[in-house]
Structure formats: C-alpha cells, structure tokens
Design a protein around this motif. Structure first.
Motif, PDB file in Angstrom:
ATOM      1  N   ALA A   1       0.832  -1.205   0.000  1.00 38.64           N
ATOM      2  CA  ALA A   1       0.000   0.000   0.000  1.00 38.64           C
ATOM      3  C   ALA A   1       0.868   1.256   0.000  1.00 38.64           C
ATOM      4  CB  ALA A   1      -0.938   0.000   1.205  1.00 38.64           C
ATOM      5  N   LEU A   2       1.934   1.225   0.764  1.00 37.30           N
ATOM      6  CA  LEU A   2       2.850   2.377   0.762  1.00 37.30           C
ATOM      7  C   LEU A   2       3.538   2.531  -0.591  1.00 37.30           C
ATOM      8  CD1 LEU A   2       4.505   1.998   4.262  1.00 37.30           C
ATOM      9  CD2 LEU A   2       2.906   3.755   3.532  1.00 37.30           C
ATOM     10  N   VAL A   3       3.993   1.428  -1.149  1.00 35.63           N
ATOM     11  CA  VAL A   3       4.681   1.486  -2.442  1.00 35.63           C
ATOM     12  C   VAL A   3       3.736   1.980  -3.533  1.00 35.63           C
ATOM     13  CG1 VAL A   3       5.806   0.069  -4.207  1.00 35.63           C
ATOM     14  CG2 VAL A   3       6.347  -0.298  -1.807  1.00 35.63           C
ATOM     15  N   VAL A   4       2.511   1.464  -3.560  1.00 36.43           N
ATOM     16  CA  VAL A   4       1.549   1.858  -4.587  1.00 36.43           C
ATOM     17  C   VAL A   4       1.115   3.307  -4.387  1.00 36.43           C
ATOM     18  CG1 VAL A   4      -0.812   1.438  -5.411  1.00 36.43           C
ATOM     19  CG2 VAL A   4       0.750  -0.472  -5.066  1.00 36.43           C
ATOM     20  N   GLY A   5       0.897   3.707  -3.144  1.00 33.08           N
ATOM     21  CA  GLY A   5       0.427   5.063  -2.883  1.00 33.08           C
ATOM     22  C   GLY A   5       1.468   6.122  -3.170  1.00 33.08           C
ATOM     23  N   VAL A   6       2.703   5.858  -2.758  1.00 34.39           N
ATOM     24  CA  VAL A   6       3.759   6.860  -2.938  1.00 34.39           C
ATOM     25  C   VAL A   6       4.422   6.725  -4.300  1.00 34.39           C
ATOM     26  CG1 VAL A   6       5.966   7.676  -2.045  1.00 34.39           C
ATOM     27  CG2 VAL A   6       4.168   7.043  -0.454  1.00 34.39           C
ATOM     28  N   GLY A   7       4.768   5.495  -4.677  1.00 33.27           N
ATOM     29  CA  GLY A   7       5.527   5.299  -5.909  1.00 33.27           C
ATOM     30  C   GLY A   7       4.695   5.408  -7.167  1.00 33.27           C
ATOM     31  N   LEU A   8       3.480   4.890  -7.141  1.00 35.07           N
ATOM     32  CA  LEU A   8       2.633   4.921  -8.336  1.00 35.07           C
ATOM     33  C   LEU A   8       1.566   6.005  -8.280  1.00 35.07           C
ATOM     34  CD1 LEU A   8       2.089   1.096  -8.920  1.00 35.07           C
ATOM     35  CD2 LEU A   8       3.657   2.628 -10.087  1.00 35.07           C
ATOM     36  N   ARG A   9       1.400   6.618  -7.138  1.00 36.65           N
ATOM     37  CA  ARG A   9       0.403   7.672  -6.911  1.00 36.65           C
ATOM     38  C   ARG A   9      -1.015   7.185  -7.182  1.00 36.65           C
ATOM     39  NH1 ARG A   9       4.331  11.332  -9.929  1.00 36.65           N
ATOM     40  NH2 ARG A   9       5.695  12.030  -8.265  1.00 36.65           N
ATOM     41  N   MET A  10      -1.258   5.933  -6.807  1.00 32.08           N
ATOM     42  CA  MET A  10      -2.597   5.340  -6.946  1.00 32.08           C
ATOM     43  C   MET A  10      -3.192   5.256  -5.542  1.00 32.08           C
ATOM     44  SD  MET A  10      -1.601   2.361  -9.675  1.00 32.08           S
ATOM     45  CE  MET A  10      -3.221   1.674  -9.773  1.00 32.08           C
ATOM     46  N   ARG A  11      -3.722   6.362  -5.082  1.00 25.83           N
ATOM     47  CA  ARG A  11      -4.126   6.463  -3.680  1.00 25.83           C
ATOM     48  C   ARG A  11      -5.310   5.569  -3.316  1.00 25.83           C
ATOM     49  NH1 ARG A  11      -1.290  10.447  -5.087  1.00 25.83           N
ATOM     50  NH2 ARG A  11      -0.059  11.753  -3.725  1.00 25.83           N
ATOM     51  N   ARG A  12      -6.293   5.444  -4.160  1.00 24.81           N
ATOM     52  CA  ARG A  12      -7.442   4.584  -3.839  1.00 24.81           C
ATOM     53  C   ARG A  12      -7.030   3.124  -3.744  1.00 24.81           C
ATOM     54  NH1 ARG A  12     -11.466   7.424  -8.003  1.00 24.81           N
ATOM     55  NH2 ARG A  12     -11.909   9.272  -6.778  1.00 24.81           N
ATOM     56  N   THR A  13      -6.216   2.686  -4.676  1.00 25.58           N
ATOM     57  CA  THR A  13      -5.717   1.310  -4.628  1.00 25.58           C
ATOM     58  C   THR A  13      -4.878   1.097  -3.384  1.00 25.58           C
ATOM     59  OG1 THR A  13      -5.684   1.293  -7.039  1.00 25.58           O
ATOM     60  CG2 THR A  13      -4.440  -0.428  -5.921  1.00 25.58           C
ATOM     61  N   ALA A  14      -4.083   2.076  -3.026  1.00 24.70           N
ATOM     62  CA  ALA A  14      -3.266   1.973  -1.823  1.00 24.70           C
ATOM     63  C   ALA A  14      -4.137   1.881  -0.571  1.00 24.70           C
ATOM     64  CB  ALA A  14      -2.327   3.170  -1.721  1.00 24.70           C
ATOM     65  N   TRP A  15      -5.189   2.677  -0.506  1.00 28.83           N
ATOM     66  CA  TRP A  15      -6.082   2.622   0.655  1.00 28.83           C
ATOM     67  C   TRP A  15      -6.774   1.264   0.742  1.00 28.83           C
ATOM     68  CZ3 TRP A  15      -6.445   5.235   4.947  1.00 28.83           C
ATOM     69  CH2 TRP A  15      -5.956   6.532   4.991  1.00 28.83           C
ATOM     70  N   LEU A  16      -7.215   0.729  -0.382  1.00 27.01           N
ATOM     71  CA  LEU A  16      -7.862  -0.588  -0.377  1.00 27.01           C
ATOM     72  C   LEU A  16      -6.885  -1.681   0.051  1.00 27.01           C
ATOM     73  CD1 LEU A  16     -10.083  -0.421  -3.565  1.00 27.01           C
ATOM     74  CD2 LEU A  16     -10.832  -0.444  -1.188  1.00 27.01           C
ATOM     75  N   SER A  17      -5.674  -1.618  -0.449  1.00 29.26           N
ATOM     76  CA  SER A  17      -4.664  -2.597  -0.064  1.00 29.26           C
ATOM     77  C   SER A  17      -4.339  -2.483   1.419  1.00 29.26           C
ATOM     78  CB  SER A  17      -3.403  -2.392  -0.908  1.00 29.26           C
ATOM     79  OG  SER A  17      -2.369  -3.221  -0.479  1.00 29.26           O
ATOM     80  N   GLY A  18      -4.203  -1.270   1.901  1.00 28.88           N
ATOM     81  CA  GLY A  18      -3.915  -1.063   3.322  1.00 28.88           C
ATOM     82  C   GLY A  18      -5.048  -1.540   4.217  1.00 28.88           C
ATOM     83  N   LEU A  19      -6.287  -1.262   3.831  1.00 32.59           N
ATOM     84  CA  LEU A  19      -7.429  -1.724   4.623  1.00 32.59           C
ATOM     85  C   LEU A  19      -7.533  -3.249   4.616  1.00 32.59           C
ATOM     86  CD1 LEU A  19     -10.162   0.913   3.736  1.00 32.59           C
ATOM     87  CD2 LEU A  19      -9.001   0.592   5.923  1.00 32.59           C
ATOM     88  N   ALA A  20      -7.252  -3.877   3.466  1.00 35.29           N
ATOM     89  CA  ALA A  20      -7.247  -5.346   3.418  1.00 35.29           C
ATOM     90  C   ALA A  20      -6.171  -5.908   4.337  1.00 35.29           C
ATOM     91  CB  ALA A  20      -7.029  -5.820   1.991  1.00 35.29           C
ATOM     92  N   GLY A  21      -5.006  -5.276   4.372  1.00 37.83           N
ATOM     93  CA  GLY A  21      -3.943  -5.710   5.273  1.00 37.83           C
ATOM     94  C   GLY A  21      -4.324  -5.561   6.733  1.00 37.83           C
ATOM     95  N   VAL A  22      -4.936  -4.438   7.073  1.00 29.08           N
ATOM     96  CA  VAL A  22      -5.365  -4.224   8.462  1.00 29.08           C
ATOM     97  C   VAL A  22      -6.429  -5.241   8.854  1.00 29.08           C
ATOM     98  CG1 VAL A  22      -6.607  -2.603   9.954  1.00 29.08           C
ATOM     99  CG2 VAL A  22      -4.722  -1.793   8.562  1.00 29.08           C
ATOM    100  N   LEU A  23      -7.365  -5.535   7.958  1.00 28.72           N
ATOM    101  CA  LEU A  23      -8.386  -6.544   8.259  1.00 28.72           C
ATOM    102  C   LEU A  23      -7.767  -7.927   8.462  1.00 28.72           C
ATOM    103  CD1 LEU A  23     -11.357  -5.569   5.948  1.00 28.72           C
ATOM    104  CD2 LEU A  23     -11.280  -5.511   8.443  1.00 28.72           C
ATOM    105  N   LEU A  24      -6.789  -8.284   7.629  1.00 27.30           N
ATOM    106  CA  LEU A  24      -6.136  -9.581   7.779  1.00 27.30           C
ATOM    107  C   LEU A  24      -5.315  -9.671   9.061  1.00 27.30           C
ATOM    108  CD1 LEU A  24      -4.929 -10.694   4.242  1.00 27.30           C
ATOM    109  CD2 LEU A  24      -6.557 -11.826   5.736  1.00 27.30           C
ATOM    110  N   VAL A  25      -4.899  -8.542   9.587  1.00 29.45           N
ATOM    111  CA  VAL A  25      -4.191  -8.534  10.865  1.00 29.45           C
ATOM    112  C   VAL A  25      -5.176  -8.597  12.013  1.00 29.45           C
ATOM    113  CG1 VAL A  25      -2.783  -7.115  12.398  1.00 29.45           C
ATOM    114  CG2 VAL A  25      -2.125  -7.379  10.032  1.00 29.45           C
ATOM    115  N   ALA A  26      -6.292  -7.881  11.911  1.00 22.58           N
ATOM    116  CA  ALA A  26      -7.209  -7.748  13.049  1.00 22.58           C
ATOM    117  C   ALA A  26      -8.176  -8.920  13.211  1.00 22.58           C
ATOM    118  CB  ALA A  26      -8.003  -6.456  12.898  1.00 22.58           C
ATOM    119  N   VAL A  27      -8.666  -9.484  12.129  1.00 19.40           N
ATOM    120  CA  VAL A  27      -9.703 -10.524  12.215  1.00 19.40           C
ATOM    121  C   VAL A  27      -9.230 -11.779  12.968  1.00 19.40           C
ATOM    122  CG1 VAL A  27     -11.088 -12.105  10.812  1.00 19.40           C
ATOM    123  CG2 VAL A  27     -11.037  -9.688  10.287  1.00 19.40           C
TER     124      VAL A  27
END
Length: 163
Positions: A132-158
C-alpha cells in the motif's frame, strides 16, 4: 507551426522513457512484495489446511516469551503427546483449547480452522500494508493503496477477534 528540434524531441522521449521505467520498476517492486508475502503465508499455512496430517486438540498449560506449550490429544488412533508447542501469537493464554495439526517430524503444532488459516495469512497482511505504501507513494494510486492497506489491516485484526 514550427517543428521542434531533434535535440528537444530526443529529450522529451528520454524523459517519457524515464517516467515509464519508474512506473514499471515500482509496480514490479509492489508485485514482488505481494508474491513474497503470499509465498511465506503459504509455507506457514499449508499445514493448517493440509489433510492427512495428525490432527487433534491442544490445551495451553504454559507460555514463554515466544511460544506456548501443553498436551496434545489426537482425534484419531495416534498416541497423545505430552508436550507440544505453538506460536504464542495464536493463543490467548493458558487454559485455552483449540484444534491443531502436528507438523511432520516435530513436536510443533499449527492452529487449524478459520482462525488458524487467518493467522497463517499474517505475512500476506504485512505485504499488503507495505505494498500500500509502495503503490500510494511510488505509483500515486491512492485509492488502490487505501484498499490494499485496509485489506492488510483486516487480515491482521480478524484473527485476533476470532482468537
């Protein structure tokens, strides 16, 4: 309309090639991080979903700094094991009882069931957060980065919610 010089056209082409190279390299880095996370998750989680291994339940009796241990009661005709160990992160503490599978040739066990599979996906969750950090900063695809980050947080929390 005036034609641009050859030097200017070559410079613009080189700049475009440099931008394209940056996008390709950053996208390859994001894919590499995700593939590595999936690979590690599969290597740690294949025992949790594999059939034909020694299955049973474990009751946690003591916990150390990085692992917990306790007796193993098999669900089949195998003899019980007096002491097996499991990663401390998959338990809530002493007294907890949950289904496990014994890793072949060891006295280590892996948690099974939905919580066990989700615990095995922790490396993939970390890879999603990093990607999510690489996609958000390096590719400037912020929505994709947010979705990837939220999926990661869910996989950690569930898994901790299923505990």
């Amino acid at each position: 309309m005036r034609k641009r010089s050859l030097i200017r056209r070559l410079g613009e082409s080189a700049w475009g090639l440099l931008l394209l190279t940056r996008v390709v390299v950053v996208a390859a880095l994001a894919v590499l991080v995700l593939v590595a996370g999936a690979w590690v998750s599969w290597s740690s989680g294949r025992d949790a979903v594999a059939s034909g291994l020694e299955r049973g339940t474990m009751t946690v009796t003591s916990c150390g700094a990085s692992s917990c241990s306790g007796p193993f009661a098999p669900s089949g005709p195998q003899p019980p094991l007096a002491r097996v160990s499991v990663d401390r992160l998959v338990t809530r503490g002493t007294g907890q009882r949950f289904p496990v599978v014994v890793e072949p040739g060891t006295v280590k066990v892996v948690r099974t069931g939905p919580a066990g599979v989700l615990f095995a996906l922790r490396p993939l969750a970390g890879a999603l957060l990093l990607a999510a950090l690489v996609v958000g900063v390096g590719l400037r695809m912020r929505r994709t980065a947010w979705l990837s980050g939220l999926a990661g947080v869910l996989l950690v929390a569930v898994p901790f919610a299923l505990g």
